[in-house]
Structure formats: C-alpha cells, structure tokens
Scaffold this active site. Sequence first.
Site, PDB file in Angstrom:
ATOM      1  N   LYS A 113       0.832  -1.293   0.024  1.00  0.00           N
ATOM      2  CA  LYS A 113       0.012   0.120   0.031  1.00  0.00           C
ATOM      3  C   LYS A 113       1.011   1.142  -0.142  1.00  0.00           C
ATOM      4  O   LYS A 113       0.510   2.159  -0.789  1.00  0.00           O
ATOM      5  CB  LYS A 113      -0.994  -0.052   1.260  1.00  0.00           C
ATOM      6  CG  LYS A 113      -1.980   1.305   1.190  1.00  0.00           C
ATOM      7  CD  LYS A 113      -2.792   1.120   2.426  1.00  0.00           C
ATOM      8  CE  LYS A 113      -2.062   1.501   3.600  1.00  0.00           C
ATOM      9  NZ  LYS A 113      -2.973   1.683   4.899  1.00  0.00           N
TER      10      LYS A 113
ATOM     11  N   ASP B  12      -6.951   1.424   1.036  1.00  0.00           N
ATOM     12  CA  ASP B  12      -6.736   1.554   2.259  1.00  0.00           C
ATOM     13  C   ASP B  12      -8.329   1.127   2.767  1.00  0.00           C
ATOM     14  O   ASP B  12      -9.169   0.761   2.070  1.00  0.00           O
ATOM     15  CB  ASP B  12      -6.491   2.916   2.879  1.00  0.00           C
ATOM     16  CG  ASP B  12      -7.426   4.008   2.332  1.00  0.00           C
ATOM     17  OD1 ASP B  12      -8.467   3.825   1.666  1.00  0.00           O
ATOM     18  OD2 ASP B  12      -7.507   5.062   2.918  1.00  0.00           O
TER      19      ASP B  12
END
Length: 226
Positions: A120, A138
């Site tokens: 991420k 997220d």
Amino acid sequence: MTKKQIQVFFERLREQRPHPKTELNYTSPFELLVAVTLSAQATDVSVNKATDKLFPVANTPEAIYALGVDGLKQYIKTIGLYNAKAKNVIKACKILIEKHNSVVPDNRADLEALPGVGRKTANVVLNTAFGQPTMAVDTHIFRVSNRTGLAIGKNVLEVEHRLVKVIPKEFMIDSHHWLILHGRYTCIARKPKCYECVVADVCQWPDRFEFGAAKSIPVKMIEDKI
C-alpha cells in the site's frame, strides 16, 4: 457497476474535485515516503502535526538518519506505533543512503524492500510522487469499492486488482485520491452521507435510500446521457 456507470461515477468525482491530492504534507518524494510510512494506523492530521516539526529540521535520508532512533522518536511520539515506525524509518534511510544515493526509488521492488514499506505504501509513493497508475487500497477505498459495487473483493489485494481492471485510463492517476476522499468525507463507515453523494444514482448499495439518497435515475437514462 456496468462500464457506463463506472464512467459516470468517476466523471462526477472529477467534477467534484478536479485536482485531488493527498492530505499528507510533503515537498519531496522522500518526505512523502516518510509521511506515508508514519500514517499506518494513524490519521493524516496526526502525521502532519509531527512532520510539520520534523521536516524543517530533517527532511533528507542523511538528516533523519543522523537523528537516530531515539532522536526521531521525539518528533513522532504522538503517532501510534511510533517505536516501530522510528526503527523502520531509520533503517530505510540507511538503505536509501547506501544503495540508492539517497534517492527514493520509482519502482515497486526497491520500495517494498525498505523496512516499513508494504504494498500500500509503495503504491501511494508510486502514484503520488511519480505519477504511476497504481491503486493503494486502504480502509476507505476498500469500503467504497465494495459498498458501491465498483469493485467487490474479499481482501485489499482483490479490490486493488479489480479497480485497476475496471477504472478507465483517463481516471486512473487520480482515482486513488478521489476514492479516499469520497470514503473519508461522504461514504463514511457508520452513517454515510448518501443524501449529498454525487454518485448516489449509480451506486449499487441497497441501503443508500435509508441514508437519504434520492431515487435512482434509471440505468437506461444514465447510459443515454453518455
């Protein structure tokens, strides 16, 4: 969502926020890397409060490395998991200095080799700092994607792959920020603001009307407008 509904979805988000950007404060790829690393399980606001004090003092790999773990902790101790994050940032600085001439790499393999940098974080840096068409999923993006029917998946990786596949190229660079901001301010977890949502008419969430969404425009009418 159908392809035409997805087109409308992102056209609306683009109209709402023509120039979306991260809410983390940064002025260089390195500052962004540090800020995103610190933002894990923390709010952007809390990270900005810390980095607004840190970066004027140290904003290069050499300068932060010189602070050492204990020195860095003094700036980030208000952020969750600051002990582990301080250690990771210092280790990452050492690698950047020794292997990358203090330059943040612009590829996934080298970024993910840095301590504290997962998929991420790498995606955020690649997209925001280097303009690459990556998707960092997220909690906000995961929720929005599944709730609206944009990209359904059981985990963040499934959602990421689905989003990259279905989002039209013209929206790909900015889509990460549009989805995060939409999830942060409109499609929130407990009481989504469907009554003011600009994409409620293409959203596929059955409960949206309970939260004030206006009656959906028939799909045929939406498609006829495209």
